[in-house]
Design a protein around this motif. Structure first.
Motif, PDB file in Angstrom:
ATOM      1  N   ARG A 104      -2.761   5.365  49.174  1.00 43.55           N
ATOM      2  CA  ARG A 104      -3.095   6.609  49.859  1.00 43.55           C
ATOM      3  C   ARG A 104      -2.166   7.746  49.418  1.00 43.55           C
ATOM      4  O   ARG A 104      -2.612   8.869  49.207  1.00 43.55           O
ATOM      5  N   VAL A 105      -0.864   7.463  49.295  1.00 43.61           N
ATOM      6  CA  VAL A 105       0.079   8.491  48.856  1.00 43.61           C
ATOM      7  C   VAL A 105      -0.276   8.948  47.443  1.00 43.61           C
ATOM      8  O   VAL A 105      -0.360  10.147  47.163  1.00 43.61           O
ATOM      9  N   TYR A 106      -0.464   7.994  46.567  1.00 46.79           N
ATOM     10  CA  TYR A 106      -0.791   8.308  45.173  1.00 46.79           C
ATOM     11  C   TYR A 106      -2.092   9.099  45.092  1.00 46.79           C
ATOM     12  O   TYR A 106      -2.188  10.101  44.372  1.00 46.79           O
ATOM     13  N   SER A 107      -3.079   8.675  45.860  1.00 43.95           N
ATOM     14  CA  SER A 107      -4.376   9.348  45.842  1.00 43.95           C
ATOM     15  C   SER A 107      -4.262  10.787  46.329  1.00 43.95           C
ATOM     16  O   SER A 107      -4.883  11.700  45.757  1.00 43.95           O
ATOM     17  N   ASP A 108      -3.466  11.020  47.377  1.00 41.93           N
ATOM     18  CA  ASP A 108      -3.323  12.377  47.913  1.00 41.93           C
ATOM     19  C   ASP A 108      -2.592  13.293  46.931  1.00 41.93           C
ATOM     20  O   ASP A 108      -2.950  14.467  46.779  1.00 41.93           O
ATOM     21  N   VAL A 109      -1.565  12.776  46.274  1.00 42.63           N
ATOM     22  CA  VAL A 109      -0.817  13.582  45.306  1.00 42.63           C
ATOM     23  C   VAL A 109      -1.684  13.908  44.092  1.00 42.63           C
ATOM     24  O   VAL A 109      -1.759  15.061  43.647  1.00 42.63           O
ATOM     25  N   VAL A 110      -2.344  12.896  43.558  1.00 43.04           N
ATOM     26  CA  VAL A 110      -3.221  13.120  42.405  1.00 43.04           C
ATOM     27  C   VAL A 110      -4.384  14.032  42.788  1.00 43.04           C
ATOM     28  O   VAL A 110      -4.803  14.895  42.005  1.00 43.04           O
ATOM     29  N   GLY A 111      -4.887  13.863  44.011  1.00 44.91           N
ATOM     30  CA  GLY A 111      -5.990  14.704  44.469  1.00 44.91           C
ATOM     31  C   GLY A 111      -5.612  16.174  44.504  1.00 44.91           C
ATOM     32  O   GLY A 111      -6.406  17.039  44.106  1.00 44.91           O
ATOM     33  N   PHE A 112      -4.401  16.470  44.982  1.00 46.65           N
ATOM     34  CA  PHE A 112      -3.944  17.867  44.997  1.00 46.65           C
ATOM     35  C   PHE A 112      -3.847  18.420  43.579  1.00 46.65           C
ATOM     36  O   PHE A 112      -4.313  19.536  43.300  1.00 46.65           O
ATOM     37  N   MET A 113      -3.239  17.657  42.677  1.00 43.82           N
ATOM     38  CA  MET A 113      -3.054  18.161  41.314  1.00 43.82           C
ATOM     39  C   MET A 113      -4.391  18.336  40.601  1.00 43.82           C
ATOM     40  O   MET A 113      -4.587  19.321  39.873  1.00 43.82           O
ATOM     41  N   ASN A 114      -5.304  17.407  40.789  1.00 46.07           N
ATOM     42  CA  ASN A 114      -6.631  17.549  40.182  1.00 46.07           C
ATOM     43  C   ASN A 114      -7.331  18.805  40.691  1.00 46.07           C
ATOM     44  O   ASN A 114      -7.948  19.550  39.919  1.00 46.07           O
ATOM     45  N   TYR A 115      -7.237  19.022  41.983  1.00 50.69           N
ATOM     46  CA  TYR A 115      -7.896  20.185  42.582  1.00 50.69           C
ATOM     47  C   TYR A 115      -7.272  21.477  42.070  1.00 50.69           C
ATOM     48  O   TYR A 115      -7.975  22.442  41.747  1.00 50.69           O
ATOM     49  N   ALA A 116      -5.941  21.494  41.984  1.00 53.29           N
ATOM     50  CA  ALA A 116      -5.243  22.699  41.532  1.00 53.29           C
ATOM     51  C   ALA A 116      -5.573  23.020  40.077  1.00 53.29           C
ATOM     52  O   ALA A 116      -5.922  24.165  39.740  1.00 53.29           O
ATOM     53  N   LEU A 117      -5.475  22.020  39.212  1.00 55.20           N
ATOM     54  CA  LEU A 117      -5.593  22.264  37.778  1.00 55.20           C
ATOM     55  C   LEU A 117      -7.035  22.400  37.308  1.00 55.20           C
ATOM     56  O   LEU A 117      -7.309  23.145  36.354  1.00 55.20           O
ATOM     57  N   ALA A 118      -7.939  21.707  37.958  1.00 51.36           N
ATOM     58  CA  ALA A 118      -9.336  21.752  37.522  1.00 51.36           C
ATOM     59  C   ALA A 118     -10.157  22.737  38.350  1.00 51.36           C
ATOM     60  O   ALA A 118     -10.663  23.738  37.833  1.00 51.36           O
ATOM     61  N   THR A 119     -10.246  22.479  39.640  1.00 53.08           N
ATOM     62  CA  THR A 119     -11.127  23.293  40.486  1.00 53.08           C
ATOM     63  C   THR A 119     -10.634  24.730  40.605  1.00 53.08           C
ATOM     64  O   THR A 119     -11.398  25.682  40.409  1.00 53.08           O
ATOM     65  N   VAL A 120      -9.351  24.900  40.942  1.00 51.77           N
ATOM     66  CA  VAL A 120      -8.829  26.254  41.163  1.00 51.77           C
ATOM     67  C   VAL A 120      -8.558  26.967  39.842  1.00 51.77           C
ATOM     68  O   VAL A 120      -9.041  28.078  39.611  1.00 51.77           O
ATOM     69  N   HIS A 121      -7.800  26.336  38.962  1.00 58.06           N
ATOM     70  CA  HIS A 121      -7.409  27.031  37.726  1.00 58.06           C
ATOM     71  C   HIS A 121      -8.585  27.218  36.773  1.00 58.06           C
ATOM     72  O   HIS A 121      -8.941  28.352  36.431  1.00 58.06           O
ATOM     73  N   GLU A 122      -9.158  26.106  36.340  1.00 54.95           N
ATOM     74  CA  GLU A 122     -10.220  26.215  35.341  1.00 54.95           C
ATOM     75  C   GLU A 122     -11.459  26.903  35.901  1.00 54.95           C
ATOM     76  O   GLU A 122     -12.133  27.656  35.194  1.00 54.95           O
ATOM     77  N   GLY A 123     -11.735  26.648  37.178  1.00 51.18           N
ATOM     78  CA  GLY A 123     -12.953  27.196  37.752  1.00 51.18           C
ATOM     79  C   GLY A 123     -12.876  28.667  38.108  1.00 51.18           C
ATOM     80  O   GLY A 123     -13.868  29.395  37.964  1.00 51.18           O
ATOM     81  N   GLN A 124     -11.698  29.147  38.568  1.00 51.70           N
ATOM     82  CA  GLN A 124     -11.636  30.509  39.096  1.00 51.70           C
ATOM     83  C   GLN A 124     -10.513  31.362  38.509  1.00 51.70           C
ATOM     84  O   GLN A 124     -10.733  32.509  38.140  1.00 51.70           O
ATOM     85  N   VAL A 125      -9.301  30.830  38.421  1.00 52.88           N
ATOM     86  CA  VAL A 125      -8.171  31.668  38.013  1.00 52.88           C
ATOM     87  C   VAL A 125      -8.197  31.965  36.518  1.00 52.88           C
ATOM     88  O   VAL A 125      -7.913  33.097  36.098  1.00 52.88           O
ATOM     89  N   LEU A 126      -8.525  30.992  35.706  1.00 52.70           N
ATOM     90  CA  LEU A 126      -8.557  31.212  34.257  1.00 52.70           C
ATOM     91  C   LEU A 126      -9.504  32.344  33.869  1.00 52.70           C
ATOM     92  O   LEU A 126      -9.136  33.197  33.040  1.00 52.70           O
ATOM     93  N   PRO A 127     -10.717  32.413  34.442  1.00 51.28           N
ATOM     94  CA  PRO A 127     -11.575  33.567  34.129  1.00 51.28           C
ATOM     95  C   PRO A 127     -10.957  34.903  34.539  1.00 51.28           C
ATOM     96  O   PRO A 127     -11.181  35.919  33.866  1.00 51.28           O
ATOM     97  N   LEU A 128     -10.170  34.927  35.612  1.00 49.97           N
ATOM     98  CA  LEU A 128      -9.488  36.164  36.000  1.00 49.97           C
ATOM     99  C   LEU A 128      -8.422  36.540  34.971  1.00 49.97           C
ATOM    100  O   LEU A 128      -8.249  37.717  34.640  1.00 49.97           O
TER     101      LEU A 128
END
Length: 329
Positions: free
Chosen positions: A246-270
Motif C-alpha cells: 500500500r505504501v509503495y502503491s501510494d508513492v508510485v501513484g503520486f509520482m505517476n499522476y504528477a509526471l504523466a497526468t499533470v505534467h505531460e497532460g497539462q503543464v507541458l503544453p503551457l
C-alpha cells in the motif's frame, strides 16, 4: 499461524451434511483491520474445505457452505506472516440467518506491534541524545541498554528489535528527501496555474510580467526534473525501507499522476506557449497576426487552466496520502 506463508487460521470443528446433500447456505463476512488501518492489498479467505474467496475492496466476502454446518475453520491469507486474526478466536459459528455478516478483525501480531513501537521510540531517543551532544559511542551504549531491557520485558528477539530500529532510522533519513521533492512539485505546479491565470495578459506587453511568468515556469521545471530524475531511486527506497504494497502503491501513484497526468497532460503544453508570448511582447508580428496569436494563446491557456484545476486538487490529495503513509510506523 503459518509464519512462512502469512496465513492466519481459526481452527474449528465442522459438522457437515452427507456428500450427496445439495442444500447450501451462504456464509458472509467482512474483514476489518485493527485500528481502522487499510486492508492488505492481497487477501484470500478459505472457508474450511468449502472453497477460497477474495474479499472485495470493502473487505466483504461470501461463500456457499453445506446447510447443516455448525462451525467452520476460517483462514485468512494476507500475504504477510506478521498479520494475525484478532477476532474471533477459535471456531467461527455459522449464523442461522444467512444474511448475517460475521466480522473478522485482523492486525499485526503482538510481536510486530511491540517491535514497531520500540522502533519509533528508539529513533526518537537517538535524535534526542544526539541533540544533547552525546558522543556516538555513548548513544549506542544507551540504546543497547534500553533494547536489552525492552527485550527482557517483552521476550522479543534482539535481532527483531535491531531490525525494526534500523528500518525506522533509515526511514527517518529518507523521508525528508521524498517529502521535499513531493511538496516542491505540488507547490510549483500550483504556481504555474496562478502565474498563467494572473500574469498572462500583462506578459504580452510587459517585460517584467513576462519575466515573472518565465520564472514560474523555470522553477516548476526544476521541481519537475528533481522528481523525474529521482523517481526510480524513490521507488527503490520505499520498496526497501517501507513494508507493505500500500505504501509503495501510494508513492508510485503520486509520482505517476504528477509526471504523466499533470505534467505531460497539462503543464507541458503551457510551457510550449512561452515562445509565442515572447514573440507578441517583442513585436515580431504585425498588428493582425499579433492579435490572432495573442487570442489563440489566451484561449489555450484558459482551457488548460480550467482543466488543470481538478488535477491539481487530486495531486494535492495524492501527495498528502503518500506522505501520511510514509509516516506510519
Amino acid at each position: 499461524m503459518n509464519r512462512a506463508t502469512g496465513i492466519v487460521v481459526l481452527l474449528a470443528t465442522v459438522a457437515v451434511q452427507p456428500a450427496s446433500a445439495r442444500q447450501t447456505v451462504t456464509f458472509r463476512g467482512k474483514i476489518h483491520v485493527a485500528g481502522r488501518g487499510p486492508l492488505p492489498s492481497q487477501m484470500k479467505v478459505r472457508l474450511g474445505p468449502f472453497g477460497t474467496h477474495v474479499p472485495n475492496d470493502g473487505g466483504f466476502f461470501a461463500g456457499a457452505i453445506p446447510a447443516e454446518t455448525r462451525s467452520i475453520a476460517l483462514e485468512v491469507e494476507t500475504g504477510s506472516p506478521k498479520w494475525v486474526v484478532r477476532y474471533p478466536l477459535g471456531p467461527v459459528a455459522v449464523p442461522r440467518d444467512s444474511a448475517f455478516v460475521t466480522d473478522v478483525i485482523i492486525g499485526p501480531s503482538i510481536e510486530e506491534t511491540l517491535a514497531r513501537a520500540y522502533a519509533v521510540e528508539n529513533a526518537l531517543l537517538r535524535e534526542h541524545l544526539k541533540g544533547a551532544g552525546l558522543q556516538d559511542s555513548l548513544v549506542i551504549a544507551a540504546l543497547d541498554g534500553i533494547r536489552r531491557e525492552f527485550q527482557d520485558r517483552t521476550h522479543l528477539e534482539a535481532a527483531a528489535l535491531r531490525e525494526a530500529a534500523t528500518r525506522q532510522n533509515e526511514r527517518l533519513k529518507e523521508y525528508p528527501r521524498l517529502a521535499t521533492a513531493f511538496e516542491a512539485y505540488d507547490i510549483k505546479a500550483h504556481n504555474i496555474r496562478t502565474a498563467f491565470t494572473y500574469i498572462l495578459e500583462p506578459a504580452f506587453v510587459s517585460g517584467a510580467a513576462f519575466g515573472v511568468l518565465r520564472n514560474a515556469i523555470l522553477e516548476y521545471n526544476v521541481a519537475f526534473e528533481s522528481l523525474r530524475t529521482q523517481r526510480k531511486d524513490f521507488e527503490n527506497v520505499v520498496h526497501e525501507r517501507w513494508e507493505g504494497e500500500r505504501v509503495y502503491s501510494d508513492v508510485v501513484g503520486f509520482m505517476n499522476y504528477a509526471l504523466a497526468t499533470v505534467h505531460e497532460g497539462q503543464v507541458l503544453p503551457l510551457n510550449d506557449l512561452l515562445p509565442d508570448i515572447n514573440r507578441v511582447l517583442r513585436g515580431q508580428l504585425n498588428g493582425g497576426d499579433a492579435k490572432r496569436l495573442r487570442d489563440a494563446v489566451t484561449a489555450r491557456v484558459q482551457t488548460a487552466v480550467r482543466d488543470l484545476d481538478p488535477l491539481l486538487k487530486e495531486l494535492g490529495r495524492l501527495k498528502d496520502v503518500a506522505l501520511l503513509r510514509l509516516q506510519e510506523p
